[in-house]
Design a protein around this motif. Structure first.
Motif, mmCIF file in Angstrom:
data_model
loop_
_atom_site.group_PDB
_atom_site.id
_atom_site.type_symbol
_atom_site.label_atom_id
_atom_site.label_comp_id
_atom_site.label_asym_id
_atom_site.label_seq_id
_atom_site.Cartn_x
_atom_site.Cartn_y
_atom_site.Cartn_z
ATOM 1 N N GLU A 58 0.831 -1.204 0.000
ATOM 2 C CA GLU A 58 0.000 0.000 0.000
ATOM 3 C C GLU A 58 0.865 1.254 0.000
ATOM 4 N N ARG A 59 1.950 1.202 0.750
ATOM 5 C CA ARG A 59 2.826 2.379 0.801
ATOM 6 C C ARG A 59 3.495 2.633 -0.548
ATOM 7 N N VAL A 60 4.062 1.575 -1.136
ATOM 8 C CA VAL A 60 4.715 1.736 -2.434
ATOM 9 C C VAL A 60 3.685 2.101 -3.505
ATOM 10 N N GLY A 61 2.497 1.496 -3.428
ATOM 11 C CA GLY A 61 1.445 1.845 -4.368
ATOM 12 C C GLY A 61 1.063 3.313 -4.284
ATOM 13 N N GLY A 62 1.031 3.843 -3.060
ATOM 14 C CA GLY A 62 0.740 5.259 -2.886
ATOM 15 C C GLY A 62 1.786 6.141 -3.543
ATOM 16 N N LEU A 63 3.058 5.731 -3.464
ATOM 17 C CA LEU A 63 4.121 6.490 -4.123
ATOM 18 C C LEU A 63 3.939 6.462 -5.648
ATOM 19 N N LEU A 64 3.641 5.269 -6.154
ATOM 20 C CA LEU A 64 3.533 5.122 -7.604
ATOM 21 C C LEU A 64 2.322 5.858 -8.171
ATOM 22 N N GLU A 65 1.288 6.024 -7.359
ATOM 23 C CA GLU A 65 0.123 6.758 -7.841
ATOM 24 C C GLU A 65 0.483 8.194 -8.190
ATOM 25 N N GLY A 66 1.599 8.687 -7.627
ATOM 26 C CA GLY A 66 2.056 10.019 -7.984
ATOM 27 C C GLY A 66 2.494 10.131 -9.435
ATOM 28 N N LEU A 67 2.777 8.973 -10.073
ATOM 29 C CA LEU A 67 3.159 8.990 -11.487
ATOM 30 C C LEU A 67 1.962 9.008 -12.419
ATOM 31 N N ALA A 68 0.830 8.532 -11.937
ATOM 32 C CA ALA A 68 -0.353 8.407 -12.782
ATOM 33 C C ALA A 68 -0.749 9.776 -13.328
ATOM 34 N N GLY A 69 -1.041 9.826 -14.618
ATOM 35 C CA GLY A 69 -1.411 11.087 -15.245
ATOM 36 C C GLY A 69 -0.243 11.819 -15.852
ATOM 37 N N TRP A 70 0.992 11.339 -15.602
ATOM 38 C CA TRP A 70 2.183 11.946 -16.185
ATOM 39 C C TRP A 70 2.760 11.014 -17.252
ATOM 40 N N GLU A 71 1.906 10.562 -18.141
ATOM 41 C CA GLU A 71 2.263 9.644 -19.218
ATOM 42 C C GLU A 71 2.665 8.278 -18.686
ATOM 43 N N TRP A 72 2.387 8.004 -17.428
ATOM 44 C CA TRP A 72 2.652 6.705 -16.838
ATOM 45 C C TRP A 72 1.339 5.951 -16.666
ATOM 46 N N ARG A 73 1.397 4.643 -16.815
ATOM 47 C CA ARG A 73 0.261 3.777 -16.540
ATOM 48 C C ARG A 73 0.676 2.826 -15.413
ATOM 49 N N VAL A 74 -0.136 2.778 -14.374
ATOM 50 C CA VAL A 74 0.192 2.001 -13.176
ATOM 51 C C VAL A 74 -0.921 0.991 -12.929
ATOM 52 N N ILE A 75 -0.555 -0.270 -12.799
ATOM 53 C CA ILE A 75 -1.498 -1.341 -12.473
ATOM 54 C C ILE A 75 -1.003 -2.040 -11.219
ATOM 55 N N HIS A 76 -1.900 -2.199 -10.261
ATOM 56 C CA HIS A 76 -1.542 -2.826 -8.989
ATOM 57 C C HIS A 76 -2.085 -4.254 -8.906
ATOM 58 N N ASP A 77 -1.370 -5.076 -8.152
ATOM 59 C CA ASP A 77 -1.901 -6.380 -7.721
ATOM 60 C C ASP A 77 -2.356 -7.214 -8.923
ATOM 61 N N ALA A 78 -1.454 -7.394 -9.871
ATOM 62 C CA ALA A 78 -1.799 -8.039 -11.137
ATOM 63 C C ALA A 78 -1.359 -9.498 -11.139
ATOM 64 N N SER A 79 -2.225 -10.361 -11.638
ATOM 65 C CA SER A 79 -1.892 -11.776 -11.771
ATOM 66 C C SER A 79 -1.795 -12.125 -13.248
ATOM 67 N N LEU A 80 -0.567 -12.477 -13.682
ATOM 68 C CA LEU A 80 -0.329 -12.827 -15.078
ATOM 69 C C LEU A 80 0.147 -14.262 -15.213
ATOM 70 N N GLY A 81 -0.145 -15.090 -14.207
ATOM 71 C CA GLY A 81 0.225 -16.495 -14.282
ATOM 72 C C GLY A 81 1.513 -16.835 -13.582
ATOM 73 N N ARG A 82 2.230 -15.856 -13.065
ATOM 74 C CA ARG A 82 3.470 -16.086 -12.332
ATOM 75 C C ARG A 82 3.353 -15.503 -10.938
ATOM 76 N N GLY A 83 2.258 -15.835 -10.263
ATOM 77 C CA GLY A 83 2.038 -15.234 -8.956
ATOM 78 C C GLY A 83 1.522 -13.822 -9.117
ATOM 79 N N ASN A 84 1.374 -13.153 -8.009
ATOM 80 C CA ASN A 84 0.869 -11.793 -8.036
ATOM 81 C C ASN A 84 2.015 -10.805 -8.236
ATOM 82 N N ILE A 85 1.875 -9.949 -9.229
ATOM 83 C CA ILE A 85 2.843 -8.867 -9.420
ATOM 84 C C ILE A 85 2.312 -7.666 -8.654
ATOM 85 N N ASP A 86 3.088 -7.187 -7.697
ATOM 86 C CA ASP A 86 2.603 -6.110 -6.833
ATOM 87 C C ASP A 86 2.230 -4.871 -7.633
ATOM 88 N N HIS A 87 3.098 -4.479 -8.580
ATOM 89 C CA HIS A 87 2.830 -3.276 -9.377
ATOM 90 C C HIS A 87 3.447 -3.450 -10.759
#
Length: 254
Positions: free
Chosen positions: A85-114
């Motif tokens: 949650e803390r790191v996610g809060g930091l990364l949300e500061g990038l959203a809207g500055w040409e960055w795309r942020v996805i949290h808690d993603a499952s792509l078949g190799r466990g959960n990717i935090d961000h």
């Protein structure tokens, strides 16, 4: 799909926080059932009945096991959720500055935090709550393999070179920003500055295309978690691949 269940709109630490809440609930329910059963046996058969004594011993044994094993596990998982949650809060500061942020993603190799996709490229972020100090040379090989597997999973989907980041939310790191086995080790306090200062490699169109590919993969898994439907995923991915511009410039210099 309900917003809370949408795999493309999950919040940072959502999976870890849900696991903590489920474990707490199960622990409380177990203790409650044992306590009620013990009281009922005592009233029905008396305090000296062997069945009451056995249930009381079972309750005491359960309390010991919970204090010895479950409570420490809860504390570790709670720290892990808080770190995400803390790191996610930091990364949300990038959203809207040409960055795309996805949290808690499952792509078949466990959960990717961000997952991060921005002008400098694509990144996976594995968050660790270890309080430190952290010696980069002593990071466990399993942790590095986990980050590498996450990188490969994202590369297969986007076609981009992906840099895996191992981020320690609250630890002192002896050699910050160094790489070990291809994984860059970053203390959370240096994460944003590291990302922002990297030179641009992707256009906004490339960022959007890669983001759509990741969203498609997540939605595919979210709709059908037990079985992959490769036909639909391949059709969508093929169209997005045809539409996206070449990404040969996306690999940063070593």
């Amino acid at each position: 799909m309900h917003f809370a269940d949408d795999p493309t709109r999950r919040t940072a630490g959502q999976h870890a926080r849900a696991m903590v809440q489920r474990l707490r609930l199960r622990t409380l329910v177990t203790l409650g059932v044992l306590a009620i059963a013990t009281g009922a046996l005592g009233r029905a058969f008396g305090l000296h009945d062997v069945r009451f004594i056995a249930s009381e011993l079972a309750l005491l044994a359960s309390m010991f096991c919970i204090s010895r094993y479950v409570v420490p596990l809860l504390e570790r998982r709670d720290r892990g959720a808080s770190a995400e949650e803390r790191v996610g809060g930091l990364l949300e500061g990038l959203a809207g500055w040409e960055w795309r942020v996805i949290h808690d993603a499952s792509l078949g190799r466990g959960n990717i935090d961000h997952i991060l996709i921005g002008p400098p490229g694509a990144f996976t972020v594995e968050t660790k709550s270890h309080p430190g100090p952290v010696r980069v040379g002593r990071i466990h090989g399993a942790t590095l393999r986990q980050a590498q597997a996450q990188r490969r999973a994202l590369e297969r989907i986007t076609g981009l070179h992906v840099e895996p980041l191992l981020v320690f939310s609250n630890a002192w790191v002896d050699r910050p920003l160094t790489r070990r086995r291809g994984v860059r080790v970053v203390p959370a306090r240096m994460l944003l500055s590291y990302l922002i200062k990297r030179r641009p490699l992707l256009s906004l169109e490339q960022i959007e295309t890669a983001h759509r590919l990741v969203e498609a993969a997540l939605i595919e898994r979210g709709h059908d978690p037990g079985h992959r439907r490769p036909g639909r995923a391949r059709a969508w991915s093929s169209k997005a691949t045809r539409d996206r511009p070449p990404m040969t410039a996306s690999r940063p210099p070593r």
